[in-house]
Design a protein around this motif. Sequence first.
Motif, mmCIF file in Angstrom:
data_model
loop_
_atom_site.group_PDB
_atom_site.id
_atom_site.type_symbol
_atom_site.label_atom_id
_atom_site.label_comp_id
_atom_site.label_asym_id
_atom_site.label_seq_id
_atom_site.Cartn_x
_atom_site.Cartn_y
_atom_site.Cartn_z
ATOM 1 N N VAL A 70 28.248 63.393 -26.774
ATOM 2 C CA VAL A 70 28.423 63.878 -28.312
ATOM 3 C C VAL A 70 27.634 65.128 -27.758
ATOM 4 O O VAL A 70 28.242 65.986 -28.307
ATOM 5 N N ALA A 71 26.452 65.100 -26.997
ATOM 6 C CA ALA A 71 25.084 66.028 -26.716
ATOM 7 C C ALA A 71 26.529 67.394 -26.433
ATOM 8 O O ALA A 71 26.573 68.410 -26.215
ATOM 9 N N MET A 72 26.858 67.105 -25.054
ATOM 10 C CA MET A 72 27.705 67.959 -24.409
ATOM 11 C C MET A 72 29.574 68.699 -24.914
ATOM 12 O O MET A 72 29.322 70.271 -25.416
ATOM 13 N N ALA A 81 25.006 77.850 -24.484
ATOM 14 C CA ALA A 81 25.094 75.924 -25.115
ATOM 15 C C ALA A 81 24.288 75.887 -24.260
ATOM 16 O O ALA A 81 24.294 75.801 -23.044
ATOM 17 N N MET A 82 23.308 75.034 -24.897
ATOM 18 C CA MET A 82 22.302 73.767 -24.035
ATOM 19 C C MET A 82 22.487 72.401 -23.644
ATOM 20 O O MET A 82 22.125 72.504 -25.108
ATOM 21 N N VAL A 83 22.760 71.767 -22.764
ATOM 22 C CA VAL A 83 22.258 70.040 -23.013
ATOM 23 C C VAL A 83 21.263 70.115 -22.005
ATOM 24 O O VAL A 83 20.899 69.776 -21.251
ATOM 25 N N PHE A 84 19.981 69.541 -23.491
ATOM 26 C CA PHE A 84 18.846 68.768 -22.648
ATOM 27 C C PHE A 84 18.759 67.335 -22.336
ATOM 28 O O PHE A 84 19.592 66.895 -22.789
ATOM 29 N N GLN A 85 18.354 67.221 -22.099
ATOM 30 C CA GLN A 85 17.877 65.266 -21.204
ATOM 31 C C GLN A 85 17.872 64.989 -22.207
ATOM 32 O O GLN A 85 18.656 63.469 -22.467
#
Length: 361
Positions: A142-144, A78-82
Amino acid sequence: MATIDLHAVQKSFGPIHVLEPVDLQIRSGEFVVLVGPSGCGKSTLLRMIAGLEEATGGDILIAGQRVNDMEPKDRNIAMVFQSYALYPHMSVAGNMSYSLKLRKTARERIAEAVKGAAETLGLAKLVDRKPRALSGGQRQRVAMGRAIVRQPQAFLFDEPLSNLDARLREQMRAEIKKLHQRLGATSIYVTHDQIEAMTLADRIVALDAGRIQQIGTPLDLYQRPANRFVAGFIGSPAMNFVSGRYRAGVEGRSPHLDADDASIPLGDLRITDGRAVTVGIRPEHIAFAGPEAPYAIDCAVELVEPTGVGTIVHLRFGDVAVKAYRPGYGEWKAGERLRILAPFEHIHVFDGETGMRIEHA
Ligand SMILES: Nc1ncnc2c1ncn2[C@@H]1O[C@H](COP(=O)(O)OP(=O)(O)OP(=O)(O)O)[C@@H](O)[C@H]1O
Ligand SMILES: [Mg+2]
């Protein structure tokens, strides 16, 4: 959780080498922070691990399996972006459950995963809201959450907190650390923030111009930087540098650095007489000296910055600008003169040409 192994992984865009062969072994459950100046290749490295970018050479292994030719969705990462990249028309719950729906996960299982993640991240009361009705920090969570529900083998974070204000960043930093303590997920985290790097990392990887400069614990990099780049990059305010030539001790004088406007004693360092060297000293290690101290460097105070916790004193001698740091307040004033010392036990010595660290006791 999974190990991640990079063997000579490299990347070029046409004729341009963006990443020289990178070797890196990440243990299962380890939190690795990637730091380096803008454009050095951090995002490119993450994107290759995630499968969003193809490596032009080398092997990427996740849990021991070569994934170079595997689709991103099959890598179970899983990738979490800026930029949180949330779907604006979906609720918090919708955003978090989307990837599970795509995978045709059973409805009960999705509900359970979303509930768990929302509770973990303090979003339980917000699950029905749309992203536009959330604060920056809530969106970030939420992104996390979206990453957590997938129970990936590893997390990749690309400057996830850089859009938040200082206070939220600090809060989210602690949340991420707690989350890692709880989930123990293998993580690679890119940041420009010194404190995030120092506090979150089991190990830091310092990258410059597509090359790994040093890999080590935060304290390794802080206390024994491998070269001048790492020395100057890690630490804030940054390390001070003075360049000159090494002079062996003769006629009872100890070895010292012979610079244009200063002479800095180098204890019992024994290297070739006349070698070009750069001496580094951190702002907090600069000592203030009385009028009688030999070797003290006479400086002009140019600027005094009280930060609340401490004070940064900007000094100058000749062409050299130096910053000294002291906890608390002081009576220093711009325009005064101040004598400083660089105590040998705190000095870092680098080769003047290669920038590599020269060890001393
Ligand atoms: N598709 C592309 N084509 C050509 N060059 C690219 C491409 N993507 C990235 N680059 C170049 O590769 C280098 C590394 O980019 P990358 O995004 O990995 O840097 P970064 O370390 O993440 O920087 P930042 O801290 O600014 O996010 C940069 O010089 C960039 O211009
Ligand atoms: Mg980037």
